[in-house]
Design an enzyme around this catalytic site. Structure first.
Site, PDB file in Angstrom:
ATOM      1  N   ASP A  22       8.702   1.463   3.355  1.00 33.14           N
ATOM      2  CA  ASP A  22       9.592   2.419   2.688  1.00 33.14           C
ATOM      3  C   ASP A  22      10.569   1.717   1.753  1.00 33.14           C
ATOM      4  O   ASP A  22      10.905   2.226   0.685  1.00 33.14           O
ATOM      5  CB  ASP A  22      10.310   3.327   3.694  1.00 33.14           C
ATOM      6  CG  ASP A  22      11.176   2.549   4.689  1.00 33.14           C
ATOM      7  OD1 ASP A  22      11.349   1.337   4.529  1.00 33.14           O
ATOM      8  OD2 ASP A  22      11.664   3.186   5.649  1.00 33.14           O
ATOM      9  N   GLY A  23      11.021   0.502   2.131  1.00 28.90           N
ATOM     10  CA  GLY A  23      11.892  -0.247   1.231  1.00 28.90           C
ATOM     11  C   GLY A  23      11.171  -0.691  -0.022  1.00 28.90           C
ATOM     12  O   GLY A  23      11.712  -0.615  -1.129  1.00 28.90           O
ATOM     13  N   ASP A  74       8.251   0.838   8.219  1.00 29.89           N
ATOM     14  CA  ASP A  74       9.647   0.528   7.945  1.00 29.89           C
ATOM     15  C   ASP A  74       9.772  -0.547   6.881  1.00 29.89           C
ATOM     16  O   ASP A  74      10.787  -0.630   6.184  1.00 29.89           O
ATOM     17  CB  ASP A  74      10.332   0.077   9.244  1.00 29.89           C
ATOM     18  CG  ASP A  74      11.842   0.081   9.126  1.00 29.89           C
ATOM     19  OD1 ASP A  74      12.385   1.032   8.539  1.00 29.89           O
ATOM     20  OD2 ASP A  74      12.478  -0.875   9.596  1.00 29.89           O
ATOM     21  N   ASP A 134      15.692   4.461  12.336  1.00 25.74           N
ATOM     22  CA  ASP A 134      15.638   3.198  13.082  1.00 25.74           C
ATOM     23  C   ASP A 134      16.218   3.374  14.476  1.00 25.74           C
ATOM     24  O   ASP A 134      15.673   2.868  15.469  1.00 25.74           O
ATOM     25  CB  ASP A 134      16.416   2.103  12.349  1.00 25.74           C
ATOM     26  CG  ASP A 134      15.679   1.576  11.132  1.00 25.74           C
ATOM     27  OD1 ASP A 134      14.491   1.917  10.954  1.00 25.74           O
ATOM     28  OD2 ASP A 134      16.303   0.824  10.350  1.00 25.74           O
ATOM     29  N   ASP A 144      10.815   8.395   1.653  1.00 30.62           N
ATOM     30  CA  ASP A 144      11.337   9.119   2.807  1.00 30.62           C
ATOM     31  C   ASP A 144      10.213   9.608   3.711  1.00 30.62           C
ATOM     32  O   ASP A 144      10.363   9.650   4.939  1.00 30.62           O
ATOM     33  CB  ASP A 144      12.181  10.313   2.348  1.00 30.62           C
ATOM     34  CG  ASP A 144      13.470   9.871   1.652  1.00 30.62           C
ATOM     35  OD1 ASP A 144      13.854   8.688   1.806  1.00 30.62           O
ATOM     36  OD2 ASP A 144      14.078  10.702   0.955  1.00 30.62           O
TER      37      ASP A 144
END
Length: 200
Positions: free
Chosen positions: A69-70, A66, A91, A29
């Site tokens: 983080d996944g 981005d 996003d 996060d």
């Protein structure tokens, strides 16, 4: 399209980095928020002040968060509901800042038609995401589409980067192609949701 064809290749690089960050007690996060704040600040400070190449490089750098983080969520085993909500919300913020800053820059420099076209792209981008979220809330499938978020950002930032390198036509081309593809993708998702309705 990029999500389907590039995900496995990108994961080879992002998964080790994501695992390293998790081992150093950094939350997925946190990466999401840092990427959003960084990309947004870069967009609103560099694009409107006439630094398209520097803005492209800075925004692209923070957009890489981005991807991380996944990978971090997979490494930590914490891919929960809140993380997905936070990621989707951030996003939308990033997209709004990038598209809005570029539209502002174009409009104040008397590129009114191109600026208006980019505002249409911004609205279409938000609607593409909204249709998917709303359809899923109704139990319908409206995923996919020709120009998802990754394609939209790659196309737009390629245009701004080439413009910053002196290819003035590149931004115009990117915006008009993006306009057509974004509106088309809205139609694709609405049609997908229509076909997925019960009894269809």
């Amino acid at each position: 399209m990029l999500n389907v064809f590039a995900r496995a290749s990108v994961a080879k690089f992002t998964d080790p980095v994501g695992a390293w960050l998790v081992r150093h007690r950094i939350s997925p996060d946190v990466a999401t928020v840092v990427g959003t704040v960084g990309a947004s600040l870069a967009a609103v400070t560099l694009f409107p002040t006439g630094y398209p190449l520097l803005g492209t490089l800075a925004v692209t750098f923070f957009l890489l968060f981005d991807l991380l983080d996944g990978a971090m969520a997979r490494a930590a085993g914490t891919g929960g509901s809140f993380g997905a909500v936070l990621d989707a919300s951030c996003d939308r913020v990033t997209d709004g800042m990038v598209f809005g800053s570029l539209a502002w820059w174009l409009l104040v420099n008397d590129r009114h038609v191109l600026g208006a076209a980019l505002l249409v792209c911004l609205v279409a981008a938000q609607v593409v995401s909204y249709v998917k979220a709303r359809a899923e809330a109704q139990g319908l499938d409206a995923d996919g589409g020709f120009a998802e978020r990754a394609e939209r950002l790659v196309l737009l930032l390629t245009g701004t980067g080439l413009y910053g390198l002196g290819l003035g036509w590149a931004l115009d081309l990117a915006v008009w192609v993006l306009l057509v593809l974004s509106v088309f993708t809205v139609g694709q998702r609405l049609l997908g949701a229509y076909r997925a309705r019960p009894g269809a």
